[in-house]
Design a protein around this motif. Structure first.
Motif, PDB file in Angstrom:
ATOM      1  N   VAL A  66     -20.897  46.076  33.024  1.00 32.04           N
ATOM      2  CA  VAL A  66     -20.957  47.163  34.003  1.00 32.04           C
ATOM      3  C   VAL A  66     -22.073  48.126  33.605  1.00 32.04           C
ATOM      4  CG1 VAL A  66     -18.507  46.996  34.619  1.00 32.04           C
ATOM      5  CG2 VAL A  66     -19.216  48.562  32.820  1.00 32.04           C
ATOM      6  N   ALA A  67     -22.519  48.912  34.550  1.00 32.60           N
ATOM      7  CA  ALA A  67     -23.580  49.887  34.301  1.00 32.60           C
ATOM      8  C   ALA A  67     -23.117  50.910  33.271  1.00 32.60           C
ATOM      9  CB  ALA A  67     -23.959  50.584  35.605  1.00 32.60           C
ATOM     10  N   PRO A  68     -24.043  51.432  32.467  1.00 31.58           N
ATOM     11  CA  PRO A  68     -23.673  52.414  31.437  1.00 31.58           C
ATOM     12  C   PRO A  68     -22.961  53.647  31.991  1.00 31.58           C
ATOM     13  CG  PRO A  68     -25.920  51.664  31.113  1.00 31.58           C
ATOM     14  CD  PRO A  68     -25.459  51.092  32.429  1.00 31.58           C
ATOM     15  N   ASP A  69     -23.271  54.030  33.220  1.00 29.70           N
ATOM     16  CA  ASP A  69     -22.639  55.222  33.792  1.00 29.70           C
ATOM     17  C   ASP A  69     -21.331  54.913  34.521  1.00 29.70           C
ATOM     18  OD1 ASP A  69     -23.798  53.870  35.906  1.00 29.70           O
ATOM     19  OD2 ASP A  69     -24.660  55.662  36.831  1.00 29.70           O
ATOM     20  N   ASP A  70     -20.915  53.662  34.504  1.00 24.21           N
ATOM     21  CA  ASP A  70     -19.643  53.278  35.112  1.00 24.21           C
ATOM     22  C   ASP A  70     -18.510  53.837  34.255  1.00 24.21           C
ATOM     23  OD1 ASP A  70     -17.191  51.567  35.448  1.00 24.21           O
ATOM     24  OD2 ASP A  70     -18.466  50.602  36.944  1.00 24.21           O
ATOM     25  N   GLY A  71     -17.554  54.483  34.871  1.00 18.50           N
ATOM     26  CA  GLY A  71     -16.465  55.127  34.136  1.00 18.50           C
ATOM     27  C   GLY A  71     -15.318  54.211  33.757  1.00 18.50           C
ATOM     28  N   SER A  72     -15.421  52.933  34.065  1.00 17.67           N
ATOM     29  CA  SER A  72     -14.331  52.002  33.747  1.00 17.67           C
ATOM     30  C   SER A  72     -14.076  51.956  32.256  1.00 17.67           C
ATOM     31  CB  SER A  72     -14.669  50.596  34.239  1.00 17.67           C
ATOM     32  OG  SER A  72     -14.881  50.593  35.620  1.00 17.67           O
ATOM     33  N   LYS A  73     -12.818  51.963  31.902  1.00 19.51           N
ATOM     34  CA  LYS A  73     -12.436  51.900  30.493  1.00 19.51           C
ATOM     35  C   LYS A  73     -12.065  50.488  30.065  1.00 19.51           C
ATOM     36  CE  LYS A  73     -12.622  56.368  29.919  1.00 19.51           C
ATOM     37  NZ  LYS A  73     -13.886  56.888  29.503  1.00 19.51           N
ATOM     38  N   GLN A  74     -11.731  49.629  31.014  1.00 21.11           N
ATOM     39  CA  GLN A  74     -11.336  48.254  30.706  1.00 21.11           C
ATOM     40  C   GLN A  74     -12.171  47.275  31.513  1.00 21.11           C
ATOM     41  OE1 GLN A  74      -7.104  48.607  31.716  1.00 21.11           O
ATOM     42  NE2 GLN A  74      -6.702  48.007  29.601  1.00 21.11           N
ATOM     43  N   HIS A  75     -12.209  46.054  30.995  1.00 23.15           N
ATOM     44  CA  HIS A  75     -12.894  44.943  31.674  1.00 23.15           C
ATOM     45  C   HIS A  75     -14.341  45.303  31.999  1.00 23.15           C
ATOM     46  CE1 HIS A  75      -8.523  44.412  32.688  1.00 23.15           C
ATOM     47  NE2 HIS A  75      -8.801  43.379  31.900  1.00 23.15           N
ATOM     48  N   ARG A  76     -15.056  45.703  30.985  1.00 18.30           N
ATOM     49  CA  ARG A  76     -16.443  46.142  31.161  1.00 18.30           C
ATOM     50  C   ARG A  76     -17.444  44.991  31.123  1.00 18.30           C
ATOM     51  NH1 ARG A  76     -17.553  51.262  31.461  1.00 18.30           N
ATOM     52  NH2 ARG A  76     -19.597  51.020  30.503  1.00 18.30           N
ATOM     53  N   TYR A  77     -16.974  43.802  30.796  1.00 16.76           N
ATOM     54  CA  TYR A  77     -17.831  42.616  30.782  1.00 16.76           C
ATOM     55  C   TYR A  77     -17.273  41.568  31.741  1.00 16.76           C
ATOM     56  CZ  TYR A  77     -20.097  44.337  26.541  1.00 16.76           C
ATOM     57  OH  TYR A  77     -20.790  45.078  25.624  1.00 16.76           O
ATOM     58  N   MET A  78     -18.162  40.690  32.176  1.00 14.77           N
ATOM     59  CA  MET A  78     -17.765  39.589  33.038  1.00 14.77           C
ATOM     60  C   MET A  78     -18.546  38.357  32.606  1.00 14.77           C
ATOM     61  SD  MET A  78     -18.342  39.141  37.156  1.00 14.77           S
ATOM     62  CE  MET A  78     -20.130  39.125  37.038  1.00 14.77           C
ATOM     63  N   TRP A  79     -17.855  37.222  32.533  1.00 10.03           N
ATOM     64  CA  TRP A  79     -18.594  35.973  32.410  1.00 10.03           C
ATOM     65  C   TRP A  79     -18.174  35.098  33.553  1.00 10.03           C
ATOM     66  CZ3 TRP A  79     -14.504  34.928  28.606  1.00 10.03           C
ATOM     67  CH2 TRP A  79     -14.016  33.640  28.602  1.00 10.03           C
ATOM     68  N   LEU A  80     -19.145  34.380  34.101  1.00 13.08           N
ATOM     69  CA  LEU A  80     -18.841  33.530  35.245  1.00 13.08           C
ATOM     70  C   LEU A  80     -19.607  32.234  35.169  1.00 13.08           C
ATOM     71  CD1 LEU A  80     -21.239  33.477  37.617  1.00 13.08           C
ATOM     72  CD2 LEU A  80     -20.488  35.803  37.896  1.00 13.08           C
ATOM     73  N   SER A  81     -19.088  31.297  35.911  1.00 12.42           N
ATOM     74  CA  SER A  81     -19.762  30.005  36.069  1.00 12.42           C
ATOM     75  C   SER A  81     -19.606  29.575  37.511  1.00 12.42           C
ATOM     76  CB  SER A  81     -19.163  28.956  35.129  1.00 12.42           C
ATOM     77  OG  SER A  81     -17.787  28.775  35.396  1.00 12.42           O
ATOM     78  N   THR A  82     -20.599  28.862  38.005  1.00 12.54           N
ATOM     79  CA  THR A  82     -20.578  28.359  39.376  1.00 12.54           C
ATOM     80  C   THR A  82     -20.618  26.838  39.332  1.00 12.54           C
ATOM     81  OG1 THR A  82     -21.777  30.308  40.119  1.00 12.54           O
ATOM     82  CG2 THR A  82     -21.747  28.437  41.609  1.00 12.54           C
ATOM     83  N   TRP A  83     -19.769  26.228  40.130  1.00 10.87           N
ATOM     84  CA  TRP A  83     -19.634  24.765  40.167  1.00 10.87           C
ATOM     85  C   TRP A  83     -19.728  24.302  41.615  1.00 10.87           C
ATOM     86  CZ3 TRP A  83     -19.433  22.761  35.347  1.00 10.87           C
ATOM     87  CH2 TRP A  83     -19.095  23.649  34.322  1.00 10.87           C
ATOM     88  N   ILE A  84     -20.242  23.108  41.818  1.00  9.39           N
ATOM     89  CA  ILE A  84     -20.347  22.556  43.165  1.00  9.39           C
ATOM     90  C   ILE A  84     -18.959  22.404  43.781  1.00  9.39           C
ATOM     91  CG2 ILE A  84     -21.019  20.507  44.491  1.00  9.39           C
ATOM     92  CD1 ILE A  84     -23.293  20.122  42.429  1.00  9.39           C
ATOM     93  N   SER A  85     -17.981  22.045  42.940  1.00 13.66           N
ATOM     94  CA  SER A  85     -16.615  21.811  43.418  1.00 13.66           C
ATOM     95  C   SER A  85     -15.655  21.771  42.242  1.00 13.66           C
ATOM     96  CB  SER A  85     -16.551  20.476  44.166  1.00 13.66           C
ATOM     97  OG  SER A  85     -16.807  19.412  43.257  1.00 13.66           O
ATOM     98  N   ASP A  86     -14.369  21.748  42.544  1.00 17.71           N
ATOM     99  CA  ASP A  86     -13.367  21.554  41.503  1.00 17.71           C
ATOM    100  C   ASP A  86     -13.555  20.210  40.819  1.00 17.71           C
ATOM    101  OD1 ASP A  86     -11.892  23.875  41.305  1.00 17.71           O
ATOM    102  OD2 ASP A  86     -10.303  23.216  42.658  1.00 17.71           O
TER     103      ASP A  86
END
Length: 125
Positions: A66-86
């Motif tokens: 998240v942006a440095p000025d975002d006030g969120s205290k939890q879940h400040r990171y995200m990892w994701l992956s994209t797949w063509i299908s299940d």
């Protein structure tokens, strides 16, 4: 002829309104205190290297913050992956990658994984 037109119309309608099979796996998390973002990215890089070696492309997993000025205290990171299908996602999970997740990644990041938010998303067209 009328039956053929109705059948073709139904097929076109179904294909045009069907949900895509594209899948995104999304994880929202906070890093354990003793682990830096560089170390975490290096660990995901190990998974990416296995996927690439097995023909599923490189950089399957990407990390965001998240942006440095975002006030969120939890879940400040995200990892994701994209797949063509299940089906592609399932096929990518070879014995080697399963062993990586089970024997290395999951034990190391147990606290984080216990508290993270995980969602699977599918593209809606």
């Amino acid at each position: 002829m009328k039956t053929l037109l109705i059948t073709l119309s139904l097929i076109v309608f179904t294909l045009g309104n069907a949900q895509s099979n594209e899948r995104i796996s999304l994880h929202l998390f906070d890093l354990p205190e003793a682990i830096s973002i560089s170390e975490f990215k290096a660990d995901l890089g190990k998974a990416n290297a296995i996927y690439a070696k097995n023909g599923f492309g490189k950089n399957r997993y990407k990390v965001y913050k998240v942006a440095p000025d975002d006030g969120s205290k939890q879940h400040r990171y995200m990892w994701l992956s994209t797949w063509i299908s299940d089906a592609e996602y399932a096929a990518s999970h070879s014995e080697e990658i399963q062993q990586f997740w089970e024997d290395y990644f999951s034990p190391k990041y147990k606290t984080m994984l216990d508290e993270h938010i995980y969602r699977r998303f599918f593209l809606v067209e």
